[in-house]
Design a protein around this motif. Structure first.
Motif, PDB file in Angstrom:
ATOM      1  N   GLU A   1       0.693  -1.231  -0.086  1.00 25.16           N
ATOM      2  CA  GLU A   1      -0.056   0.035  -0.033  1.00 25.16           C
ATOM      3  C   GLU A   1       0.840   1.406  -0.094  1.00 25.16           C
ATOM      4  O   GLU A   1       1.955   1.036   0.117  1.00 25.16           O
ATOM      5  CB  GLU A   1      -0.868  -0.032   1.259  1.00 25.16           C
ATOM      6  CG  GLU A   1      -2.133  -1.140   1.028  1.00 25.16           C
ATOM      7  CD  GLU A   1      -2.803  -1.174   2.211  1.00 25.16           C
ATOM      8  OE1 GLU A   1      -4.103  -1.583   1.930  1.00 25.16           O
ATOM      9  OE2 GLU A   1      -2.691  -0.647   3.475  1.00 25.16           O
ATOM     10  N   SER A   2       0.303   2.537   0.009  1.00 21.79           N
ATOM     11  CA  SER A   2       1.005   3.395  -0.128  1.00 21.79           C
ATOM     12  C   SER A   2       0.302   4.608   1.070  1.00 21.79           C
ATOM     13  O   SER A   2      -0.606   4.457   1.715  1.00 21.79           O
ATOM     14  CB  SER A   2       0.463   4.399  -1.295  1.00 21.79           C
ATOM     15  OG  SER A   2       0.692   3.666  -2.396  1.00 21.79           O
ATOM     16  N   LEU A   3       1.491   5.585   1.342  1.00 25.34           N
ATOM     17  CA  LEU A   3       1.190   6.678   2.372  1.00 25.34           C
ATOM     18  C   LEU A   3       1.771   7.900   1.927  1.00 25.34           C
ATOM     19  O   LEU A   3       2.915   7.729   0.988  1.00 25.34           O
ATOM     20  CB  LEU A   3       1.821   6.531   3.566  1.00 25.34           C
ATOM     21  CG  LEU A   3       1.178   5.329   4.515  1.00 25.34           C
ATOM     22  CD1 LEU A   3       1.929   5.053   5.832  1.00 25.34           C
ATOM     23  CD2 LEU A   3      -0.197   6.243   4.996  1.00 25.34           C
ATOM     24  N   ARG A   4       1.296   9.004   2.152  1.00 28.19           N
ATOM     25  CA  ARG A   4       1.936  10.227   1.724  1.00 28.19           C
ATOM     26  C   ARG A   4       2.292  11.016   3.081  1.00 28.19           C
ATOM     27  O   ARG A   4       1.240  11.299   3.779  1.00 28.19           O
ATOM     28  CB  ARG A   4       1.204  11.154   0.936  1.00 28.19           C
ATOM     29  CG  ARG A   4       2.065  12.252   0.269  1.00 28.19           C
ATOM     30  CD  ARG A   4       1.227  13.159  -0.709  1.00 28.19           C
ATOM     31  NE  ARG A   4       0.417  14.138  -0.204  1.00 28.19           N
ATOM     32  CZ  ARG A   4      -0.035  15.256  -0.780  1.00 28.19           C
ATOM     33  NH1 ARG A   4       0.455  15.509  -1.946  1.00 28.19           N
ATOM     34  NH2 ARG A   4      -1.060  15.960   0.105  1.00 28.19           N
ATOM     35  N   LEU A   5       3.473  11.413   3.364  1.00 25.75           N
ATOM     36  CA  LEU A   5       3.889  12.202   4.341  1.00 25.75           C
ATOM     37  C   LEU A   5       4.023  13.725   4.164  1.00 25.75           C
ATOM     38  O   LEU A   5       4.314  13.756   2.813  1.00 25.75           O
ATOM     39  CB  LEU A   5       5.239  11.595   5.120  1.00 25.75           C
ATOM     40  CG  LEU A   5       5.317  10.205   5.466  1.00 25.75           C
ATOM     41  CD1 LEU A   5       6.689   9.778   5.973  1.00 25.75           C
ATOM     42  CD2 LEU A   5       4.302   9.785   6.461  1.00 25.75           C
ATOM     43  N   SER A   6       3.589  14.545   4.947  1.00 26.19           N
ATOM     44  CA  SER A   6       3.681  16.089   4.692  1.00 26.19           C
ATOM     45  C   SER A   6       4.732  16.724   5.749  1.00 26.19           C
ATOM     46  O   SER A   6       4.587  15.894   6.952  1.00 26.19           O
ATOM     47  CB  SER A   6       2.421  16.475   4.735  1.00 26.19           C
ATOM     48  OG  SER A   6       1.661  16.119   3.637  1.00 26.19           O
ATOM     49  N   CYS A   7       5.385  17.620   5.444  1.00 23.05           N
ATOM     50  CA  CYS A   7       5.883  18.276   6.383  1.00 23.05           C
ATOM     51  C   CYS A   7       5.982  19.868   6.316  1.00 23.05           C
ATOM     52  O   CYS A   7       6.703  20.159   5.153  1.00 23.05           O
ATOM     53  CB  CYS A   7       7.552  18.057   6.693  1.00 23.05           C
ATOM     54  SG  CYS A   7       8.342  18.834   7.531  1.00 23.05           S
ATOM     55  N   ARG A   8       5.383  20.558   7.040  1.00 22.04           N
ATOM     56  CA  ARG A   8       5.145  22.123   6.933  1.00 22.04           C
ATOM     57  C   ARG A   8       6.248  22.722   7.813  1.00 22.04           C
ATOM     58  O   ARG A   8       6.333  22.801   9.012  1.00 22.04           O
ATOM     59  CB  ARG A   8       3.891  22.622   7.064  1.00 22.04           C
ATOM     60  CG  ARG A   8       3.464  23.804   7.013  1.00 22.04           C
ATOM     61  CD  ARG A   8       2.264  24.330   7.069  1.00 22.04           C
ATOM     62  NE  ARG A   8       1.814  25.738   7.288  1.00 22.04           N
ATOM     63  CZ  ARG A   8       2.038  26.474   8.128  1.00 22.04           C
ATOM     64  NH1 ARG A   8       2.367  26.218   9.228  1.00 22.04           N
ATOM     65  NH2 ARG A   8       1.783  27.771   7.671  1.00 22.04           N
ATOM     66  N   ALA A   9       6.984  23.527   7.014  1.00 21.31           N
ATOM     67  CA  ALA A   9       7.941  24.395   7.911  1.00 21.31           C
ATOM     68  C   ALA A   9       7.359  25.749   8.261  1.00 21.31           C
ATOM     69  O   ALA A   9       6.540  26.356   7.537  1.00 21.31           O
ATOM     70  CB  ALA A   9       9.258  24.655   7.103  1.00 21.31           C
ATOM     71  N   SER A  10       7.484  26.329   9.379  1.00 25.26           N
ATOM     72  CA  SER A  10       7.074  27.841   9.785  1.00 25.26           C
ATOM     73  C   SER A  10       8.023  28.297  10.802  1.00 25.26           C
ATOM     74  O   SER A  10       8.867  27.726  11.302  1.00 25.26           O
ATOM     75  CB  SER A  10       5.740  27.522  10.579  1.00 25.26           C
ATOM     76  OG  SER A  10       5.978  26.804  12.021  1.00 25.26           O
ATOM     77  N   GLY A  11       7.983  29.632  10.835  1.00 22.79           N
ATOM     78  CA  GLY A  11       8.679  30.538  11.622  1.00 22.79           C
ATOM     79  C   GLY A  11      10.275  30.446  11.443  1.00 22.79           C
ATOM     80  O   GLY A  11      11.012  29.652  11.709  1.00 22.79           O
ATOM     81  N   GLY A  12      10.613  31.517  10.643  1.00 22.80           N
ATOM     82  CA  GLY A  12      12.195  31.570  10.345  1.00 22.80           C
ATOM     83  C   GLY A  12      12.748  30.605   9.456  1.00 22.80           C
ATOM     84  O   GLY A  12      13.666  30.052   9.575  1.00 22.80           O
ATOM     85  N   THR A  13      11.870  30.412   8.239  1.00 16.34           N
ATOM     86  CA  THR A  13      12.267  29.446   7.401  1.00 16.34           C
ATOM     87  C   THR A  13      13.074  29.910   6.337  1.00 16.34           C
ATOM     88  O   THR A  13      14.018  29.206   5.564  1.00 16.34           O
ATOM     89  CB  THR A  13      10.946  29.194   6.511  1.00 16.34           C
ATOM     90  OG1 THR A  13      10.442  30.185   5.987  1.00 16.34           O
ATOM     91  CG2 THR A  13       9.939  28.295   7.441  1.00 16.34           C
ATOM     92  N   ASP A  14      13.656  31.249   6.285  1.00 14.47           N
ATOM     93  CA  ASP A  14      14.619  31.745   5.523  1.00 14.47           C
ATOM     94  C   ASP A  14      15.980  31.007   5.452  1.00 14.47           C
ATOM     95  O   ASP A  14      16.510  31.058   6.638  1.00 14.47           O
ATOM     96  CB  ASP A  14      14.688  33.492   5.691  1.00 14.47           C
ATOM     97  CG  ASP A  14      13.491  34.201   5.258  1.00 14.47           C
ATOM     98  OD1 ASP A  14      13.527  35.527   5.700  1.00 14.47           O
ATOM     99  OD2 ASP A  14      12.635  33.868   4.720  1.00 14.47           O
ATOM    100  N   GLY A  15      16.283  30.748   4.460  1.00 14.80           N
ATOM    101  CA  GLY A  15      17.549  30.319   4.244  1.00 14.80           C
ATOM    102  C   GLY A  15      17.565  28.660   4.463  1.00 14.80           C
ATOM    103  O   GLY A  15      18.424  27.978   4.115  1.00 14.80           O
ATOM    104  N   TYR A  16      16.636  27.984   5.035  1.00 14.02           N
ATOM    105  CA  TYR A  16      16.421  26.675   4.978  1.00 14.02           C
ATOM    106  C   TYR A  16      15.747  26.142   3.862  1.00 14.02           C
ATOM    107  O   TYR A  16      14.633  25.724   3.758  1.00 14.02           O
ATOM    108  CB  TYR A  16      15.620  26.271   6.397  1.00 14.02           C
ATOM    109  CG  TYR A  16      16.127  26.380   7.448  1.00 14.02           C
ATOM    110  CD1 TYR A  16      16.141  27.682   8.155  1.00 14.02           C
ATOM    111  CD2 TYR A  16      16.726  25.390   8.234  1.00 14.02           C
ATOM    112  CE1 TYR A  16      16.604  27.804   9.630  1.00 14.02           C
ATOM    113  CE2 TYR A  16      17.615  25.418   9.345  1.00 14.02           C
ATOM    114  CZ  TYR A  16      17.526  26.699  10.082  1.00 14.02           C
ATOM    115  OH  TYR A  16      18.079  26.798  11.109  1.00 14.02           O
TER     116      TYR A  16
END
Length: 124
Positions: A15-30
């Motif tokens: 089977e399949s899965l989709r992971l998500s990752c959201r960045a927040s706060g001071g993301t500049d440069g990352y």
């Protein structure tokens, strides 16, 4: 920067899965976001990375290249890991990671920002 991962769960082999990752706060440069995973009793290992849209820089672990896909939506500061044809050996806690340089993904010890981890369990 704060990373919030989601999407883990229990699935059967194939089977399949989709992971998500959201960045927040001071993301500049990352500019680089990606995933590591850690199975019980094992070290944390690299899974995938992708630099900001347009750079063309991305990479996946050789063991998942034919099954996993990484993508990102910079407008949402979110990276995704689409995992298809899952196997029991993919069972692990998956950690979102972010850094300024893709070379730092060579070792989990060099990563500057981590998410909390999301558990993926694949039953046979």
């Amino acid at each position: 920067v704060q990373l919030q991962a989601s999407g883990g769960g229990l699935v059967q082999a194939g089977e399949s899965l989709r992971l998500s990752c959201r960045a927040s706060g001071g993301t500049d440069g990352y500019d680089v976001m990606g995933w590591f995973r850690q199975a019980p009793g094992k070290e944390r290992e690299f899974v995938a990375l992708m630099e900001s849209s347009g750079s063309g820089i991305y990479n996946l672990h050789a063991g998942v290249k034919n099954r996993f896909t990484i993508s990102r939506d910079d407008a949402k500061s979110t990276v995704y890991l689409q995992m298809n044809s899952l196997k029991p050996e993919d069972t692990a806690v998956y950690y979102c990671a972010a850094d300024r340089h893709y070379t730092n993904f060579a070792s989990p010890n060099w990563i500057h920002a981590w998410g909390q981890g999301t558990l993926v369990t694949v039953s046979s």
